[in-house]
Design a protein around this motif. Structure first.
Motif, PDB file in Angstrom:
ATOM      1  N   CYS A  30       0.829  -1.208   0.000  1.00 47.60           N
ATOM      2  CA  CYS A  30       0.000   0.000   0.000  1.00 47.60           C
ATOM      3  C   CYS A  30       0.864   1.259   0.000  1.00 47.60           C
ATOM      4  CB  CYS A  30      -0.924  -0.003   1.213  1.00 47.60           C
ATOM      5  SG  CYS A  30      -2.203  -1.273   1.179  1.00 47.60           S
ATOM      6  N   ASP A  31       1.929   1.233   0.795  1.00 50.88           N
ATOM      7  CA  ASP A  31       2.819   2.398   0.852  1.00 50.88           C
ATOM      8  C   ASP A  31       3.506   2.633  -0.497  1.00 50.88           C
ATOM      9  OD1 ASP A  31       2.114   2.614   3.504  1.00 50.88           O
ATOM     10  OD2 ASP A  31       3.986   1.772   4.278  1.00 50.88           O
ATOM     11  N   GLU A  32       3.908   1.562  -1.147  1.00 53.44           N
ATOM     12  CA  GLU A  32       4.530   1.684  -2.466  1.00 53.44           C
ATOM     13  C   GLU A  32       3.551   2.269  -3.472  1.00 53.44           C
ATOM     14  OE1 GLU A  32       7.583  -2.149  -2.017  1.00 53.44           O
ATOM     15  OE2 GLU A  32       5.613  -2.388  -2.955  1.00 53.44           O
ATOM     16  N   ALA A  33       2.314   1.815  -3.417  1.00 55.90           N
ATOM     17  CA  ALA A  33       1.304   2.313  -4.352  1.00 55.90           C
ATOM     18  C   ALA A  33       1.069   3.802  -4.176  1.00 55.90           C
ATOM     19  CB  ALA A  33       0.005   1.539  -4.167  1.00 55.90           C
ATOM     20  N   ARG A  34       1.013   4.245  -2.934  1.00 58.07           N
ATOM     21  CA  ARG A  34       0.840   5.678  -2.684  1.00 58.07           C
ATOM     22  C   ARG A  34       2.074   6.470  -3.118  1.00 58.07           C
ATOM     23  NH1 ARG A  34      -1.440   6.442   3.336  1.00 58.07           N
ATOM     24  NH2 ARG A  34       0.425   5.210   3.764  1.00 58.07           N
ATOM     25  N   HIS A  35       3.244   5.921  -2.847  1.00 58.34           N
ATOM     26  CA  HIS A  35       4.485   6.623  -3.194  1.00 58.34           C
ATOM     27  C   HIS A  35       4.606   6.842  -4.698  1.00 58.34           C
ATOM     28  CE1 HIS A  35       8.710   7.768  -3.170  1.00 58.34           C
ATOM     29  NE2 HIS A  35       8.940   6.831  -4.077  1.00 58.34           N
ATOM     30  N   PHE A  36       4.317   5.810  -5.468  1.00 61.84           N
ATOM     31  CA  PHE A  36       4.489   5.899  -6.923  1.00 61.84           C
ATOM     32  C   PHE A  36       3.242   6.419  -7.643  1.00 61.84           C
ATOM     33  CE2 PHE A  36       7.830   2.760  -5.916  1.00 61.84           C
ATOM     34  CZ  PHE A  36       8.905   3.358  -6.560  1.00 61.84           C
ATOM     35  N   GLY A  37       2.119   6.484  -6.954  1.00 68.25           N
ATOM     36  CA  GLY A  37       0.895   6.935  -7.598  1.00 68.25           C
ATOM     37  C   GLY A  37       0.273   5.894  -8.501  1.00 68.25           C
ATOM     38  N   PHE A  38       0.300   4.635  -8.066  1.00 74.96           N
ATOM     39  CA  PHE A  38      -0.298   3.566  -8.859  1.00 74.96           C
ATOM     40  C   PHE A  38      -1.819   3.712  -8.908  1.00 74.96           C
ATOM     41  CE2 PHE A  38       3.453   0.673  -7.558  1.00 74.96           C
ATOM     42  CZ  PHE A  38       4.180   1.083  -8.659  1.00 74.96           C
ATOM     43  N   ALA A  39      -2.398   3.103  -9.923  1.00 78.37           N
ATOM     44  CA  ALA A  39      -3.852   3.139 -10.049  1.00 78.37           C
ATOM     45  C   ALA A  39      -4.523   2.447  -8.876  1.00 78.37           C
ATOM     46  CB  ALA A  39      -4.283   2.475 -11.357  1.00 78.37           C
ATOM     47  N   GLY A  40      -3.991   1.280  -8.491  1.00 80.22           N
ATOM     48  CA  GLY A  40      -4.635   0.534  -7.429  1.00 80.22           C
ATOM     49  C   GLY A  40      -3.710  -0.450  -6.762  1.00 80.22           C
ATOM     50  N   VAL A  41      -4.205  -1.003  -5.660  1.00 75.75           N
ATOM     51  CA  VAL A  41      -3.571  -2.105  -4.956  1.00 75.75           C
ATOM     52  C   VAL A  41      -4.534  -3.278  -5.028  1.00 75.75           C
ATOM     53  CG1 VAL A  41      -2.887  -3.002  -2.710  1.00 75.75           C
ATOM     54  CG2 VAL A  41      -2.218  -0.703  -3.370  1.00 75.75           C
ATOM     55  N   CYS A  42      -4.049  -4.424  -5.493  1.00 74.17           N
ATOM     56  CA  CYS A  42      -4.889  -5.603  -5.676  1.00 74.17           C
ATOM     57  C   CYS A  42      -4.533  -6.628  -4.600  1.00 74.17           C
ATOM     58  CB  CYS A  42      -4.671  -6.182  -7.074  1.00 74.17           C
ATOM     59  SG  CYS A  42      -5.890  -7.417  -7.558  1.00 74.17           S
ATOM     60  N   LEU A  43      -5.497  -6.919  -3.717  1.00 75.21           N
ATOM     61  CA  LEU A  43      -5.267  -7.784  -2.571  1.00 75.21           C
ATOM     62  C   LEU A  43      -6.312  -8.888  -2.493  1.00 75.21           C
ATOM     63  CD1 LEU A  43      -4.695  -5.041   0.175  1.00 75.21           C
ATOM     64  CD2 LEU A  43      -2.924  -6.294  -1.076  1.00 75.21           C
ATOM     65  N   ALA A  44      -5.927  -9.987  -1.833  1.00 72.80           N
ATOM     66  CA  ALA A  44      -6.898 -11.012  -1.491  1.00 72.80           C
ATOM     67  C   ALA A  44      -7.899 -10.423  -0.504  1.00 72.80           C
ATOM     68  CB  ALA A  44      -6.197 -12.223  -0.880  1.00 72.80           C
ATOM     69  N   SER A  45      -9.121 -10.954  -0.499  1.00 73.88           N
ATOM     70  CA  SER A  45     -10.163 -10.400   0.361  1.00 73.88           C
ATOM     71  C   SER A  45      -9.769 -10.444   1.834  1.00 73.88           C
ATOM     72  CB  SER A  45     -11.481 -11.140   0.132  1.00 73.88           C
ATOM     73  OG  SER A  45     -11.340 -12.531   0.300  1.00 73.88           O
ATOM     74  N   ALA A  49      -9.538  -5.137   4.492  1.00 69.35           N
ATOM     75  CA  ALA A  49      -9.764  -4.195   5.593  1.00 69.35           C
ATOM     76  C   ALA A  49      -8.445  -3.566   6.025  1.00 69.35           C
ATOM     77  CB  ALA A  49     -10.443  -4.901   6.766  1.00 69.35           C
ATOM     78  N   CYS A  50      -7.393  -4.380   6.057  1.00 72.27           N
ATOM     79  CA  CYS A  50      -6.060  -3.872   6.394  1.00 72.27           C
ATOM     80  C   CYS A  50      -5.591  -2.868   5.343  1.00 72.27           C
ATOM     81  CB  CYS A  50      -5.082  -5.044   6.491  1.00 72.27           C
ATOM     82  SG  CYS A  50      -3.361  -4.579   6.719  1.00 72.27           S
ATOM     83  N   GLY A  51      -5.819  -3.192   4.072  1.00 67.91           N
ATOM     84  CA  GLY A  51      -5.436  -2.288   3.000  1.00 67.91           C
ATOM     85  C   GLY A  51      -6.194  -0.982   3.058  1.00 67.91           C
ATOM     86  N   ARG A  52      -7.495  -1.051   3.364  1.00 66.50           N
ATOM     87  CA  ARG A  52      -8.304   0.165   3.464  1.00 66.50           C
ATOM     88  C   ARG A  52      -7.791   1.074   4.570  1.00 66.50           C
ATOM     89  NH1 ARG A  52     -10.825   2.039  -0.268  1.00 66.50           N
ATOM     90  NH2 ARG A  52      -9.051   3.378   0.112  1.00 66.50           N
ATOM     91  N   GLU A  53      -7.453   0.463   5.702  1.00 67.88           N
ATOM     92  CA  GLU A  53      -6.936   1.250   6.815  1.00 67.88           C
ATOM     93  C   GLU A  53      -5.607   1.893   6.457  1.00 67.88           C
ATOM     94  OE1 GLU A  53      -5.776   0.712  11.563  1.00 67.88           O
ATOM     95  OE2 GLU A  53      -6.437  -1.007  10.371  1.00 67.88           O
ATOM     96  N   ARG A  54      -4.748   1.144   5.779  1.00 64.16           N
ATOM     97  CA  ARG A  54      -3.427   1.666   5.441  1.00 64.16           C
ATOM     98  C   ARG A  54      -3.503   2.782   4.404  1.00 64.16           C
ATOM     99  NH1 ARG A  54       1.361   1.119   8.304  1.00 64.16           N
ATOM    100  NH2 ARG A  54       3.148   1.457   6.908  1.00 64.16           N
ATOM    101  N   LEU A  55      -4.360   2.596   3.404  1.00 63.49           N
ATOM    102  CA  LEU A  55      -4.490   3.601   2.343  1.00 63.49           C
ATOM    103  C   LEU A  55      -5.256   4.828   2.815  1.00 63.49           C
ATOM    104  CD1 LEU A  55      -5.358   1.332  -0.720  1.00 63.49           C
ATOM    105  CD2 LEU A  55      -3.228   2.591  -0.358  1.00 63.49           C
ATOM    106  N   GLY A  56      -6.232   4.602   3.691  1.00 66.37           N
ATOM    107  CA  GLY A  56      -7.099   5.691   4.112  1.00 66.37           C
ATOM    108  C   GLY A  56      -8.205   5.921   3.102  1.00 66.37           C
ATOM    109  N   ASN A  57      -9.251   6.545   3.538  1.00 66.15           N
ATOM    110  CA  ASN A  57     -10.408   6.745   2.667  1.00 66.15           C
ATOM    111  C   ASN A  57     -10.199   7.829   1.630  1.00 66.15           C
ATOM    112  OD1 ASN A  57     -12.059   4.746   3.853  1.00 66.15           O
ATOM    113  ND2 ASN A  57     -12.542   6.121   5.556  1.00 66.15           N
ATOM    114  N   ALA A  58      -9.216   8.694   1.858  1.00 67.18           N
ATOM    115  CA  ALA A  58      -8.981   9.805   0.926  1.00 67.18           C
ATOM    116  C   ALA A  58      -7.939   9.473  -0.136  1.00 67.18           C
ATOM    117  CB  ALA A  58      -8.545  11.051   1.702  1.00 67.18           C
ATOM    118  N   SER A  59      -7.385   8.289  -0.091  1.00 67.58           N
ATOM    119  CA  SER A  59      -6.336   7.929  -1.043  1.00 67.58           C
ATOM    120  C   SER A  59      -6.869   7.854  -2.468  1.00 67.58           C
ATOM    121  CB  SER A  59      -5.728   6.573  -0.661  1.00 67.58           C
ATOM    122  OG  SER A  59      -4.802   6.152  -1.635  1.00 67.58           O
TER     123      SER A  59
END
Length: 226
Positions: A30-45, A49-59
């Motif tokens: 998630c941190d890498e995606a935010r740093h580079f400005g990727f379109a998305g992070v693709c995770l197993a279900s 919830a962990c990814g949502r918390e890490r990215l934040g709702n405003a990401s």
């Protein structure tokens, strides 16, 4: 004619789908995606919830959940339940694996109904086609069922089949006829390959090697396209 290469970052869905990773890897992804400005992070279900918390709702990075990954061989009701759980966990998009068994039997209606039940949740859906393993008639049937059911993207593969090729992306673009977008995924390891897939018509690239691609792209030694 020489020109600057476009930034691939807004096209990359940064994937972490190897099940042998824990929370530290999810946070790093998630941190890498935010740093580079990727379109998305693709995770197993399991990790949404962990990814949502890490990215934040405003990401601006979109949180993508996979459903019935990687084989799709579960009942439609379970796929719908996993999709509902993914939406509840904060997913922005869903990449789903369809019922290839029904497809093998020529049952396009079952495939359509299954995908449609997930599209009803209101999130953009990408259907994972495994284009490298299907016959032309089966692929055409799956494409039409996916589009009719309301899918937003045709995704070339899960990464568990043959690597995506330029020919596959071109073929999917022809089958789509401008009705949906194409996501290239599976075995994207090199910068030249990534650009060729984009040139062929892919508007998203699913890969676990997004960081390496960006490092290669932004390296001073990387020559511009000609």
């Amino acid at each position: 004619m020489r020109h600057e290469r476009p930034d691939l970052a807004p096209l990359i869905d940064h994937a972490l789908l190897d099940p042998h990773h824990g929370i530290e890897a999810v946070h790093r992804c998630c941190d890498e995606a935010r740093h580079f400005g990727f379109a998305g992070v693709c995770l197993a279900s399991r990790w949404l919830a962990c990814g949502r918390e890490r990215l934040g709702n405003a990401s601006r990075v979109r949180l993508i959940g996979v459903v019935a990954f990687p084989f799709g061989a579960v009942p439609a009701a379970i796929k719908r339940a996993e999709a509902e759980a993914a939406a509840a966990a904060g997913a922005d998009e869903l990449d789903i694996v369809p019922d290839f068994g029904a497809l093998a039997d020529g049952n396009g209606s079952a495939v359509y109904e299954e995908i449609g039940a997930i599209v009803e949740l209101g999130l953009p859906v990408k259907v994972i086609l495994e284009a490298g393993r299907l016959s032309d008639p089966a692929l055409a049937l799956l494409v039409e069922a996916s589009i009719d059911a309301g899918a937003a993207f045709l995704k070339s593969g899960s990464g568990f089949g043959p690597p995506v090729s330029v020919a596959q992306v071109q073929h999917l673009r022809e089958l789509a006829r401008g009705r949906v977008a194409v996501k290239a995924s599976g075995g994207i390891t090199g910068l030249e390959q990534a650009f060729e897939l984009v040139e062929a018509g892919a508007s998203r690239l699913g890969t676990s090697r997004g960081v390496a691609l960006m490092q290669a792209l932004r390296s001073p030694a990387t020559p511009p396209a000609s």
